[in-house]
Motif scaffolding. Structure first.
Motif, mmCIF file in Angstrom:
data_model
loop_
_atom_site.group_PDB
_atom_site.id
_atom_site.type_symbol
_atom_site.label_atom_id
_atom_site.label_comp_id
_atom_site.label_asym_id
_atom_site.label_seq_id
_atom_site.Cartn_x
_atom_site.Cartn_y
_atom_site.Cartn_z
ATOM 1 N N ARG A 54 -10.908 -3.486 5.373
ATOM 2 C CA ARG A 54 -9.548 -3.629 5.911
ATOM 3 C C ARG A 54 -8.629 -2.598 5.279
ATOM 4 O O ARG A 54 -8.957 -1.974 4.265
ATOM 5 N N GLY A 55 -7.475 -2.410 5.928
ATOM 6 C CA GLY A 55 -6.490 -1.482 5.404
ATOM 7 C C GLY A 55 -5.088 -1.994 5.659
ATOM 8 O O GLY A 55 -4.840 -2.747 6.612
ATOM 9 N N LEU A 56 -4.166 -1.579 4.829
ATOM 10 C CA LEU A 56 -2.755 -1.910 5.000
ATOM 11 C C LEU A 56 -1.938 -0.749 4.458
ATOM 12 O O LEU A 56 -2.037 -0.421 3.273
ATOM 13 N N GLY A 57 -1.170 -0.134 5.323
ATOM 14 C CA GLY A 57 -0.421 1.042 4.903
ATOM 15 C C GLY A 57 -1.375 2.170 4.554
ATOM 16 O O GLY A 57 -2.209 2.566 5.366
ATOM 17 N N HIS A 59 -3.383 1.846 1.831
ATOM 18 C CA HIS A 59 -4.376 1.217 0.962
ATOM 19 C C HIS A 59 -5.511 0.642 1.796
ATOM 20 O O HIS A 59 -5.283 0.090 2.885
ATOM 21 N N VAL A 60 -6.736 0.782 1.302
ATOM 22 C CA VAL A 60 -7.899 0.197 1.968
ATOM 23 C C VAL A 60 -8.728 -0.560 0.946
ATOM 24 O O VAL A 60 -8.680 -0.288 -0.261
ATOM 25 N N TRP A 61 -9.504 -1.528 1.450
ATOM 26 C CA TRP A 61 -10.393 -2.336 0.616
ATOM 27 C C TRP A 61 -11.797 -2.220 1.181
ATOM 28 O O TRP A 61 -12.009 -2.352 2.393
ATOM 29 N N GLU A 67 -10.223 -1.627 -4.181
ATOM 30 C CA GLU A 67 -9.031 -1.139 -3.499
ATOM 31 C C GLU A 67 -8.821 0.349 -3.782
ATOM 32 O O GLU A 67 -9.013 0.812 -4.911
ATOM 33 N N HIS A 82 -2.165 2.107 8.138
ATOM 34 C CA HIS A 82 -3.022 1.070 8.702
ATOM 35 C C HIS A 82 -2.210 -0.195 8.973
ATOM 36 O O HIS A 82 -1.386 -0.618 8.149
ATOM 37 N N GLY A 83 -2.458 -0.801 10.139
ATOM 38 C CA GLY A 83 -1.780 -2.045 10.481
ATOM 39 C C GLY A 83 -0.277 -1.890 10.607
ATOM 40 O O GLY A 83 0.464 -2.854 10.332
ATOM 41 N N PRO A 85 3.222 -2.342 11.658
ATOM 42 C CA PRO A 85 3.673 -3.511 12.430
ATOM 43 C C PRO A 85 4.106 -3.224 13.858
ATOM 44 O O PRO A 85 3.718 -3.959 14.780
ATOM 45 N N SER A 403 3.217 5.808 5.286
ATOM 46 C CA SER A 403 3.158 4.667 4.371
ATOM 47 C C SER A 403 2.918 5.056 2.916
ATOM 48 O O SER A 403 2.965 4.189 2.043
#
Length: 469
Positions: A54-57, A59-61, A67, A82-83, A85, A403
């Protein structure tokens, strides 16, 4: 443990047991283990995340929960993060209303009109899913419009399409008929004489020249305009591939930035912030050959079931709205400049200016790793990747997104500074003393080097704690 400690915890980032186990299942089910060559195992060190969960902004995991601050950004397709909004909201809302109908959706017209406004000289647009399909459509259209069969691509730009006309120029040309390969020629970037020589050698044969408006090296004064004039004087079309420059360069287009109008151009990647969408745009008299309002032979132009899926068009509109309303391009360049300054300072401090080099626009930075003789080296690239991954940074390139915060950039500079200290030692006592496993390899190579792969499998299992079968 706080987030900063996690990034710099060697024990955490070295644990890739789940990725290690899944890699072999992937290679059994998928040729090469990935659906994109640039994402394959041979492009990364043995100690690296094999799968991103997964990713957010920015950052990915990975599959093991490690992370990372990411700088590949989906092969430059994710410029907002990522993601993001607004894009997710637009795509999900459209999905809930259906995404593929028997007749066109109104959003197809809206999205085409919005995109045409951004591209100099464009009068019509047609959507598809990936860059290769769009560039191949441009080539077919150019051949039909000019009545010629040969094309020329810029030899300094490595990838335009997975189709025969482009891949025939690479070492991975297995399965391509020689007759097809003879129809593609190459010219050099920033060298008008190179292109002019082709028109002399093949008079009346060349349908189009295709290139990226800018890559690591910017165009010299007058080059793009000169290339356009050369094409038109010889009855050929100029095609600009803006898959990367689109939505990363000022005004969302390298053509706008360099004040040049191509006859046909292709966009994608960042246009959907990672959601699959690309586009072919061009002058009406050329594009309409794929339509109904003419009396010439029709061109089968991008008639695909999924080319205009409404959720992807909604995502593209959300991207364009974000670029219109927020300082995206300015942020990409500002954060890229902050990153470049910090990395170059670290490079100077370690005495590595001859060995580790940055190139490209600050919104699209890449780097080169060289050995002790100053020659580009896959071994030293692998070592650099290994050491940045060990410190919580996933950086096959140094491409920023909207991001990436100042804190993300500063942490990255600190990680690279530490990785360069290892690089310095490797120049003195040899990279073998520091590198775990085999080096990465070029994507475009004729052989798969199976012996290295077999050796890698054993080392991956040992490093990740996976038992050999």
């Amino acid at each position: 443990m706080n987030i900063r400690s996690r990034f710099f915890s060697e024990a955490n980032t070295d644990n890739f047991a789940k990725s290690g186990a899944l890699r072999f299942r992937a290679r059994t089910a998928i040729p090469g283990g990935a659906h994109t060559y640039a994402k394959g195992d041979d492009q990364y060190p043995l100690l690296s995340p094999g799968f991103i969960s997964r990713g957010l902004g920015c950052h990915v995991w990975d599959l093991d929960g490690n992370e990372f601050i990411e700088y590949g950004m989906g092969l430059r397709a994710v410029s907002l993060g990522h993601g993001f909004p607004a894009v997710v909201k637009a795509a999900v809302e459209q999905l809930s209303q259906g995404t593929n109908f028997t007749r066109p959706s109104p959003i197809e017209v809206e999205c085409a009109e919005r995109l045409i406004e951004l591209v100099p000289g464009a009068e019509m647009a047609k959507f598809t899913k990936d860059g290769s399909t769009a560039t191949t459509a441009a080539i077919r259209l150019a051949r039909a419009y000019t009545g010629r069969d040969m094309i020329a691509l810029c030899s300094d730009h490595t990838f335009f399409s997975y189709d025969d006309w482009a891949i025939c120029t690479t070492p991975m040309n297995a399965g391509i008929p020689r007759a097809a390969a003879r129809l593609t020629q190459g010219f050099r970037y920033n060298d008008l004489s190179s292109a002019a020589e082709l028109f002399t050698r093949y008079p009346g044969r060349l349908a189009a020249l295709i290139l990226e408006a800018e890559k690591e090296v910017p165009p010299t004064m007058g080059y793009l305009a000169g290339l356009r004039e050369l094409c038109h004087r010889n009855g050929a079309l100029l095609i600009m591939d803006e898959m990367i420059t689109g939505f990363r360069w000022p005004a969302c287009s390298a053509q706008s930035h360099h004040q040049i109008e191509a006859d046909l151009s292709t966009f994608g990647k960042a246009m959907g912030n990672g959601i699959a969408i690309s586009a072919l745009l061009g002058r009406r008299e050329i594009m309409e050959l794929g339509g109904l309002d003419h009396d010439r032979d029709r061109v089968f132009l991008l008639s695909t079931t999924h080319g205009a899926e409404t959720h992807a068009l909604a995502a593209a509109l959300a991207v364009m709205n974000t670029y219109r309303d927020e300082p995206v391009i300015e942020t990409l360049h500002r954060q890229g400049s902050r990153l470049r300054t910090g990395v170059e300072s670290a490079t100077h401090r370690h005495g590595l200016t001859r060995y580790f080099k940055l190139a490209g626009r600050t919104s699209n930075l890449v780097y080169a790793c060289c050995d002790r003789d100053g020659v580009p080296s896959q071994v030293f690239r692998t070592l650099f990747l290994q050491e940045t991954i060990r410190r919580g940074v996933l950086a096959p390139s140094l491409v920023t997104s909207y991001s990436h915060t100042n804190d993300d950039i500063d942490r990255t500079i600190e990680a690279i500074d530490s990785a360069l200290a290892v690089y310095r030692k490797a120049l003195e006592d040899g990279p073998e003393a520091h590198l775990i496993g085999r080096p990465v390899a070029p994507v475009f190579r004729r052989r798969a080097t199976s012996t290295l792969i077999k050796a890698s499998r054993t080392k991956i299992r040992r490093s990740s704690g996976v038992k050999a079968s």
